[in-house]
Design an enzyme around this catalytic site. Structure first.
Site, PDB file in Angstrom:
ATOM      1  N   ASN A   6       0.010 122.281  42.135  1.00 27.99           N
ATOM      2  CA  ASN A   6       1.047 121.876  41.178  1.00 27.99           C
ATOM      3  C   ASN A   6       0.414 121.799  39.779  1.00 27.99           C
ATOM      4  O   ASN A   6      -0.530 121.032  39.562  1.00 27.99           O
ATOM      5  CB  ASN A   6       1.612 120.511  41.616  1.00 27.99           C
ATOM      6  CG  ASN A   6       2.689 120.018  40.679  1.00 27.99           C
ATOM      7  OD1 ASN A   6       2.544 120.111  39.465  1.00 27.99           O
ATOM      8  ND2 ASN A   6       3.766 119.479  41.225  1.00 27.99           N
ATOM      9  N   HIS A   9       0.884 119.201  35.142  1.00 26.02           N
ATOM     10  CA  HIS A   9       0.153 118.402  34.153  1.00 26.02           C
ATOM     11  C   HIS A   9      -0.641 119.236  33.154  1.00 26.02           C
ATOM     12  O   HIS A   9      -1.121 118.706  32.151  1.00 26.02           O
ATOM     13  CB  HIS A   9      -0.682 117.325  34.846  1.00 26.02           C
ATOM     14  CG  HIS A   9       0.233 116.352  35.531  1.00 26.02           C
ATOM     15  ND1 HIS A   9       1.227 115.688  34.847  1.00 26.02           N
ATOM     16  CD2 HIS A   9       0.358 115.996  36.827  1.00 26.02           C
ATOM     17  CE1 HIS A   9       1.918 114.955  35.696  1.00 26.02           C
ATOM     18  NE2 HIS A   9       1.410 115.121  36.901  1.00 26.02           N
ATOM     19  N   HIS A  42       7.495 121.438  38.931  1.00 25.37           N
ATOM     20  CA  HIS A  42       8.719 120.636  38.992  1.00 25.37           C
ATOM     21  C   HIS A  42       9.466 120.833  37.682  1.00 25.37           C
ATOM     22  O   HIS A  42       8.978 120.406  36.624  1.00 25.37           O
ATOM     23  CB  HIS A  42       8.338 119.163  39.199  1.00 25.37           C
ATOM     24  CG  HIS A  42       9.512 118.245  39.350  1.00 25.37           C
ATOM     25  ND1 HIS A  42       9.365 116.919  39.654  1.00 25.37           N
ATOM     26  CD2 HIS A  42      10.846 118.450  39.238  1.00 25.37           C
ATOM     27  CE1 HIS A  42      10.566 116.347  39.729  1.00 25.37           C
ATOM     28  NE2 HIS A  42      11.477 117.264  39.471  1.00 25.37           N
ATOM     29  N   ARG A  44      11.884 119.458  35.612  1.00 26.69           N
ATOM     30  CA  ARG A  44      12.669 118.239  35.434  1.00 26.69           C
ATOM     31  C   ARG A  44      13.819 118.499  34.473  1.00 26.69           C
ATOM     32  O   ARG A  44      13.694 119.327  33.560  1.00 26.69           O
ATOM     33  CB  ARG A  44      11.795 117.122  34.869  1.00 26.69           C
ATOM     34  CG  ARG A  44      10.881 116.511  35.888  1.00 26.69           C
ATOM     35  CD  ARG A  44      10.118 115.343  35.300  1.00 26.69           C
ATOM     36  NE  ARG A  44       9.513 114.570  36.349  1.00 26.69           N
ATOM     37  CZ  ARG A  44      10.096 113.564  36.998  1.00 26.69           C
ATOM     38  NH1 ARG A  44      11.301 113.170  36.667  1.00 26.69           N
ATOM     39  NH2 ARG A  44       9.471 112.933  37.962  1.00 26.69           N
ATOM     40  N   ARG A  48      10.138 117.367  30.470  1.00 26.26           N
ATOM     41  CA  ARG A  48       9.014 116.633  29.855  1.00 26.26           C
ATOM     42  C   ARG A  48       7.691 117.383  29.976  1.00 26.26           C
ATOM     43  O   ARG A  48       6.783 117.142  29.219  1.00 26.26           O
ATOM     44  CB  ARG A  48       8.892 115.230  30.461  1.00 26.26           C
ATOM     45  CG  ARG A  48       8.433 115.216  31.880  1.00 26.26           C
ATOM     46  CD  ARG A  48       8.119 113.806  32.345  1.00 26.26           C
ATOM     47  NE  ARG A  48       9.318 113.039  32.591  1.00 26.26           N
ATOM     48  CZ  ARG A  48       9.363 112.033  33.471  1.00 26.26           C
ATOM     49  NH1 ARG A  48       8.280 111.693  34.146  1.00 26.26           N
ATOM     50  NH2 ARG A  48      10.473 111.362  33.671  1.00 26.26           N
ATOM     51  N   GLU A  69      10.254 122.959  42.347  1.00 23.70           N
ATOM     52  CA  GLU A  69      10.868 121.672  42.699  1.00 23.70           C
ATOM     53  C   GLU A  69      11.985 121.383  41.699  1.00 23.70           C
ATOM     54  O   GLU A  69      11.750 121.413  40.482  1.00 23.70           O
ATOM     55  CB  GLU A  69       9.843 120.545  42.603  1.00 23.70           C
ATOM     56  CG  GLU A  69       8.662 120.699  43.550  1.00 23.70           C
ATOM     57  CD  GLU A  69       7.622 119.606  43.310  1.00 23.70           C
ATOM     58  OE1 GLU A  69       7.773 118.802  42.375  1.00 23.70           O
ATOM     59  OE2 GLU A  69       6.638 119.587  44.050  1.00 23.70           O
ATOM     60  N   THR A 100       7.732 111.490  40.759  1.00 24.84           N
ATOM     61  CA  THR A 100       8.682 111.332  41.862  1.00 24.84           C
ATOM     62  C   THR A 100       8.264 110.128  42.707  1.00 24.84           C
ATOM     63  O   THR A 100       7.145 110.087  43.201  1.00 24.84           O
ATOM     64  CB  THR A 100       8.694 112.611  42.731  1.00 24.84           C
ATOM     65  OG1 THR A 100       8.720 113.733  41.870  1.00 24.84           O
ATOM     66  CG2 THR A 100       9.888 112.638  43.645  1.00 24.84           C
ATOM     67  N   GLU A 152       8.962 118.476  53.187  1.00 25.24           N
ATOM     68  CA  GLU A 152       7.671 118.075  52.609  1.00 25.24           C
ATOM     69  C   GLU A 152       7.578 116.573  52.789  1.00 25.24           C
ATOM     70  O   GLU A 152       8.395 115.816  52.247  1.00 25.24           O
ATOM     71  CB  GLU A 152       7.581 118.454  51.129  1.00 25.24           C
ATOM     72  CG  GLU A 152       6.226 118.033  50.554  1.00 25.24           C
ATOM     73  CD  GLU A 152       6.024 118.456  49.104  1.00 25.24           C
ATOM     74  OE1 GLU A 152       6.718 119.382  48.636  1.00 25.24           O
ATOM     75  OE2 GLU A 152       5.174 117.840  48.442  1.00 25.24           O
ATOM     76  N   HIS A 192       1.858 114.666  47.462  1.00 24.91           N
ATOM     77  CA  HIS A 192       2.003 113.579  46.495  1.00 24.91           C
ATOM     78  C   HIS A 192       0.870 112.565  46.638  1.00 24.91           C
ATOM     79  O   HIS A 192       0.691 111.979  47.701  1.00 24.91           O
ATOM     80  CB  HIS A 192       3.347 112.845  46.581  1.00 24.91           C
ATOM     81  CG  HIS A 192       3.753 112.282  45.246  1.00 24.91           C
ATOM     82  ND1 HIS A 192       3.161 111.194  44.708  1.00 24.91           N
ATOM     83  CD2 HIS A 192       4.645 112.727  44.327  1.00 24.91           C
ATOM     84  CE1 HIS A 192       3.688 110.962  43.516  1.00 24.91           C
ATOM     85  NE2 HIS A 192       4.591 111.886  43.249  1.00 24.91           N
TER      86      HIS A 192
HETATM   87  N1  PXP Z   1       5.119 117.248  45.983  1.00 26.60           N
HETATM   88  C1  PXP Z   1       6.166 116.806  45.252  1.00 26.60           C
HETATM   89  C2  PXP Z   1       7.529 116.927  45.829  1.00 26.60           C
HETATM   90  C3  PXP Z   1       5.983 116.278  43.966  1.00 26.60           C
HETATM   91  O1  PXP Z   1       7.055 115.850  43.259  1.00 26.60           O
HETATM   92  C4  PXP Z   1       4.685 116.217  43.436  1.00 26.60           C
HETATM   93  C5  PXP Z   1       4.471 115.694  42.052  1.00 26.60           C
HETATM   94  O2  PXP Z   1       5.174 116.449  41.139  1.00 26.60           O
HETATM   95  C6  PXP Z   1       3.621 116.700  44.214  1.00 26.60           C
HETATM   96  C7  PXP Z   1       3.856 117.177  45.488  1.00 26.60           C
HETATM   97  C8  PXP Z   1       2.203 116.663  43.715  1.00 26.60           C
HETATM   98  O3  PXP Z   1       1.810 115.347  43.589  1.00 26.60           O
HETATM   99  P1  PXP Z   1       0.408 115.012  42.876  1.00 26.60           P
HETATM  100  O4  PXP Z   1       0.541 115.496  41.461  1.00 26.60           O
HETATM  101  O5  PXP Z   1       0.305 113.544  42.993  1.00 26.60           O
HETATM  102  O6  PXP Z   1      -0.636 115.746  43.630  1.00 26.60           O
END
Ligand code: PXP
Length: 256
Positions: A6, A9, A42, A44, A48, A69, A100, A152, A192
């Site tokens: 992901n 960031h 994601h 959003r 953001r 996402e 999330t 998930e 997550h």
């Molecule tokens: N899975 C989902 C559904 C998420 O919303 C996120 C965060 O955007 C992640 C995985 C990844 O989480 P992390 O950034 O904490 O590894």
């Protein structure tokens, strides 16, 4: 086990200055070179971090798979259908949250209806679907009834229990949920809050076929890449006196 990275960031850092670096598309290509099996973002509603343009460019550029996402709001599903990523994970979205916070609420017919509509629209376009849920057996049964391809499992509670006696229980909860979901015919993903320190027991669960990891990998990239980044800036600064242009002379930028 597929590892999806992901890269939200990377865009968070870019948006801190509203500029064009770091570019999440370049980051995605590097993640692929590092062995990522796919890229997750994601989109959003408040944009953001990731923007619709990022998502479209990622879909055109990356060579692995794009897991998008989004919430089940109609306009977000319209967007997902138009982009046609490899997979869409439906997630809950709350404007005030930092990230999330929990899995989707599947407990009532009213909560399930928009998800069902979204799933059918995505399925009609041949897009693989996943629902982000807590590792809860009832939620899994509802997800199976909604005929999603995958769930998930939210690993946030497991991650937050690091160092607490309850962590073993959270792992057992994830293992049971994975077994139950697999038993109903669902593919099982997880994610997550997973980090270099806590990922091993989850990655060792045999029925989980995909992990989605973001924040910890991007955080580590900042640290493992910082030394080289400083060295490169130092070289440019040190070389500057020899490169000062005479008035009117144009100097090409250094090729970093
Ligand atoms: N899975 C989902 C559904 C998420 O919303 C996120 C965060 O955007 C992640 C995985 C990844 O989480 P992390 O950034 O904490 O590894």
């Amino acid at each position: 086990m597929r590892l999806y990275i992901n890269i939200d960031h990377v865009a968070t850092v870019r948006q801190a200055r509203m500029t064009d670096e770091p570019d999440p598309v370049r980051a995605a290509v590097l993640a692929e070179l590092g062995g990522a099996d796919g890229i997750t973002v994601h989109q959003r509603v408040d944009q953001r971090h990731i923007s619709p343009r990022d998502v479209r460019l990622l879909q055109e550029t990356i060579r692995t798979g794009l897991n998008l996402e989004v919430s089940s709001a109609d306009d977000m599903v319209d967007f997902a259908v138009a982009v046609e990523p490899t997979a869409v994970t439906l997630v809950p979205e709350n404007r005030e949250e930092v990230t999330t916070e929990g899995g989707l609420d599947l407990s009532s017919e009213a909560a399930r209806q928009p998800l069902s509509t979204a799933l059918r629209r995505l399925e009609d376009r041949g897009i693989r679907t996943s629902l982000f849920i807590d590792p809860d057996l009832e939620a899994i049964d509802h997800a199976a009834a909604l005929q999603t391809d995958a769930v998930e499992l939210h690993t946030g509670q497991y991650a937050n229990a690091l160092g607490h006696p309850g962590r073993g229980d959270e792992l057992v909860r994830l293992a049971r949920a994975a077994e139950h979901a697999h038993g109903t015919g669902l593919a099982v993903h997880a994610g997550h809050g997973l980090t270099y320190e806590n990922v091993v027991p989850v990655a060792a669960l045999p029925l989980i076929e995909e992990l989605n990891i973001g924040h910890s990998v991007i955080s580590r990239a900042v640290l493992v890449g910082l030394e080289r980044a400083v060295r490169e800036m130092k070289e440019i600064v040190a070389a500057a006196p020899a490169r000062v242009a005479r008035p009117g002379e144009w100097l090409p930028p250094l090729g970093f």
